[in-house]
Write an enzyme that holds these catalytic residues in place. Structure first.
Site, PDB file in Angstrom:
ATOM      1  N   GLU A   1      36.592  40.957  41.385  1.00 43.41           N
ATOM      2  CA  GLU A   1      35.902  39.685  41.186  1.00 43.41           C
ATOM      3  C   GLU A   1      34.792  39.546  42.211  1.00 43.41           C
ATOM      4  O   GLU A   1      35.042  39.166  43.356  1.00 43.41           O
ATOM      5  CB  GLU A   1      36.890  38.520  41.352  1.00 43.41           C
ATOM      6  CG  GLU A   1      37.997  38.512  40.324  1.00 43.41           C
ATOM      7  CD  GLU A   1      38.526  37.105  40.062  1.00 43.41           C
ATOM      8  OE1 GLU A   1      38.654  36.756  38.884  1.00 43.41           O
ATOM      9  OE2 GLU A   1      38.772  36.359  41.020  1.00 43.41           O
TER      10      GLU A   1
ATOM     11  N   GLU B   1      39.025  32.801  46.629  1.00 40.98           N
ATOM     12  CA  GLU B   1      39.103  31.416  47.118  1.00 40.98           C
ATOM     13  C   GLU B   1      40.187  31.276  48.193  1.00 40.98           C
ATOM     14  O   GLU B   1      40.047  30.483  49.113  1.00 40.98           O
ATOM     15  CB  GLU B   1      39.350  30.460  45.935  1.00 40.98           C
ATOM     16  CG  GLU B   1      38.078  30.305  45.092  1.00 40.98           C
ATOM     17  CD  GLU B   1      38.311  30.106  43.602  1.00 40.98           C
ATOM     18  OE1 GLU B   1      39.421  29.710  43.198  1.00 40.98           O
ATOM     19  OE2 GLU B   1      37.365  30.364  42.826  1.00 40.98           O
TER      20      GLU B   1
ATOM     21  N   LYS C   1      43.437  27.967  38.432  1.00 38.35           N
ATOM     22  CA  LYS C   1      43.053  27.378  39.724  1.00 38.35           C
ATOM     23  C   LYS C   1      43.737  26.009  39.878  1.00 38.35           C
ATOM     24  O   LYS C   1      44.859  25.845  39.435  1.00 38.35           O
ATOM     25  CB  LYS C   1      41.530  27.314  39.854  1.00 38.35           C
ATOM     26  CG  LYS C   1      40.898  28.687  39.542  1.00 38.35           C
ATOM     27  CD  LYS C   1      39.475  28.834  39.940  1.00 38.35           C
ATOM     28  CE  LYS C   1      39.006  30.253  39.611  1.00 38.35           C
ATOM     29  NZ  LYS C   1      37.673  30.550  40.073  1.00 38.35           N
TER      30      LYS C   1
ATOM     31  N   GLY D   1      32.540  31.262  38.984  1.00 40.53           N
ATOM     32  CA  GLY D   1      32.215  29.855  38.773  1.00 40.53           C
ATOM     33  C   GLY D   1      30.725  29.560  38.831  1.00 40.53           C
ATOM     34  O   GLY D   1      30.314  28.407  38.890  1.00 40.53           O
TER      35      GLY D   1
ATOM     36  N   HIS E   1      43.089  36.190  45.991  1.00 40.70           N
ATOM     37  CA  HIS E   1      41.916  35.662  45.290  1.00 40.70           C
ATOM     38  C   HIS E   1      40.854  35.275  46.317  1.00 40.70           C
ATOM     39  O   HIS E   1      41.188  34.801  47.409  1.00 40.70           O
ATOM     40  CB  HIS E   1      42.312  34.444  44.438  1.00 40.70           C
ATOM     41  CG  HIS E   1      41.209  34.032  43.515  1.00 40.70           C
ATOM     42  ND1 HIS E   1      40.161  33.249  43.938  1.00 40.70           N
ATOM     43  CD2 HIS E   1      40.974  34.331  42.216  1.00 40.70           C
ATOM     44  CE1 HIS E   1      39.327  33.077  42.918  1.00 40.70           C
ATOM     45  NE2 HIS E   1      39.794  33.723  41.870  1.00 40.70           N
TER      46      HIS E   1
ATOM     47  N   SER F   1      32.926  34.520  35.756  1.00 38.70           N
ATOM     48  CA  SER F   1      32.167  33.965  34.641  1.00 38.70           C
ATOM     49  C   SER F   1      32.341  34.725  33.323  1.00 38.70           C
ATOM     50  O   SER F   1      31.395  34.899  32.566  1.00 38.70           O
ATOM     51  CB  SER F   1      30.676  33.853  35.008  1.00 38.70           C
ATOM     52  OG  SER F   1      30.499  32.936  36.080  1.00 38.70           O
TER      53      SER F   1
ATOM     54  N   ASN G   1      43.293  32.333  35.032  1.00 38.94           N
ATOM     55  CA  ASN G   1      43.609  31.693  36.305  1.00 38.94           C
ATOM     56  C   ASN G   1      43.138  30.249  36.236  1.00 38.94           C
ATOM     57  O   ASN G   1      41.939  29.987  36.242  1.00 38.94           O
ATOM     58  CB  ASN G   1      42.894  32.454  37.440  1.00 38.94           C
ATOM     59  CG  ASN G   1      42.999  31.737  38.771  1.00 38.94           C
ATOM     60  OD1 ASN G   1      43.798  30.821  38.933  1.00 38.94           O
ATOM     61  ND2 ASN G   1      42.173  32.165  39.728  1.00 38.94           N
TER      62      ASN G   1
HETATM   63  P1  13P Z   1      35.314  31.847  36.586  1.00 38.05           P
HETATM   64  O1  13P Z   1      35.706  32.547  35.313  1.00 38.05           O
HETATM   65  O2  13P Z   1      35.404  30.369  36.500  1.00 38.05           O
HETATM   66  O3  13P Z   1      34.015  32.359  37.120  1.00 38.05           O
HETATM   67  O4  13P Z   1      36.438  32.249  37.678  1.00 38.05           O
HETATM   68  C1  13P Z   1      36.755  33.579  37.862  1.00 38.05           C
HETATM   69  C2  13P Z   1      37.952  33.655  38.724  1.00 38.05           C
HETATM   70  O5  13P Z   1      37.885  33.386  39.911  1.00 38.05           O
HETATM   71  C3  13P Z   1      39.220  34.034  38.102  1.00 38.05           C
HETATM   72  O6  13P Z   1      40.193  34.300  39.062  1.00 38.05           O
END
Ligand code: 13P
Length: 244
Positions: A162, A92, A6, A168, A90, A208, A4
């Site tokens: 997740e 976010e 983002k 992150g 997601h 992560s 992903n």
């Molecule tokens: P990170 O791997 O940067 O922690 O992000 C995970 C994520 O949100 C994937 O959708």
């Protein structure tokens, strides 16, 4: 193994990534590979993935086919761009853009209606885990966001667990913590859709995931794959995750 991106990478940066990435995963036939670029880089990614096993997906999908929904992109538009997958719900999107379990269900249904594979994301926040509510949160997200699907629809989705506190932050869930959450999700799936459907559903872990921890995570039989954010932006790093 899903990446992903983002809100990173222009079309030019997308092309540069694929030029390096393609060769690095040529031999990877043990898993499906999907990359989720921003909408404006979908076309470039689709073009660069032609003739490879790499699939391309969108990071969100509208619940309607078309209409007065400023800023939204529909399933038929995503499919016409050559993508085959869509992320839904997601954390976010839930945190910053008002996504709810109800809209997650509608977006998931839209993805299926228009022939896309949805990866439906669930996961608890730090305060929910610390107050011992992880299983309740996962059950509720499952019941409201996924439980409204038919059995035939459920078979076609992928779920991503997740934990929000691991996204992150560099704090990965330990393989045991992740596996425990995956078991809780699978238990919900079994209650609602039966044993066979629960055993067959793929549950990815995200939060992560890096080249140096992917092996231990994938060592858990409950974990069927990874949804990778930051570490999917670099071709060598995502390739080493794919080739774990
Ligand atoms: P990170 O791997 O940067 O922690 O992000 C995970 C994520 O949100 C994937 O959708």
């Amino acid at each position: 193994m899903a990446g992903n991106w983002k809100m990173y990478k222009t079309p030019a940066e997308t092309i540069e990534f694929f030029e390096r990435f393609r060769g690095l995963v040529e031999q990877a036939t043990h898993c499906e590979i999907a990359i989720f670029p921003p909408f404006t880089s979908l076309a470039a990614a689709v073009e660069m993935a032609k003739g490879t096993r790499i699939r391309i997906g969108a990071q969100n999908i509208a619940w309607a086919k078309e209409g007065a929904f400023t800023g939204e992109i529909s399933g038929p538009m995503i499919a016409a761009a050559g993508a085959s997958h869509a992320l839904v719900g997601h954390s976010e999107r839930r945190q910053y853009f008002g996504e709810t379990d109800d809209t997650v269900l509608k977006r998931t249904q839209a993805a299926l209606e228009f022939g896309l594979t949805p990866i439906v994301c669930v996961g608890e926040r730090l305060e929910e885990r610390e107050s011992g509510r992880t299983e309740d949160v996962l059950s509720s997200q499952f019941a409201k966001g996924i439980g409204g699907l038919t059995a035939a629809q459920f078979e076609k989705i992928v779920i991503a667990y997740e934990p929000v506190w691991a996204i992150g932050t560099g704090k990965t869930a330990t393989p045991e913590i992740a596996a425990e959450a995956h078991r809780a999700i699978r238990a919900q799936a079994q209650l609602k859709f039966g044993k066979d459907a629960a055993a067959a559903i793929r549950i990815l872990y995200g939060g992560s995931v890096k080249p140096d921890n992917v092996r231990a995570l994938m060592g858990q039989p409950e974990i069927d794959g990874a949804l990778v954010g930051g570490a999917s932006l670099d071709a060598a790093s995502f390739a080493s995750i794919v080739n774990f």
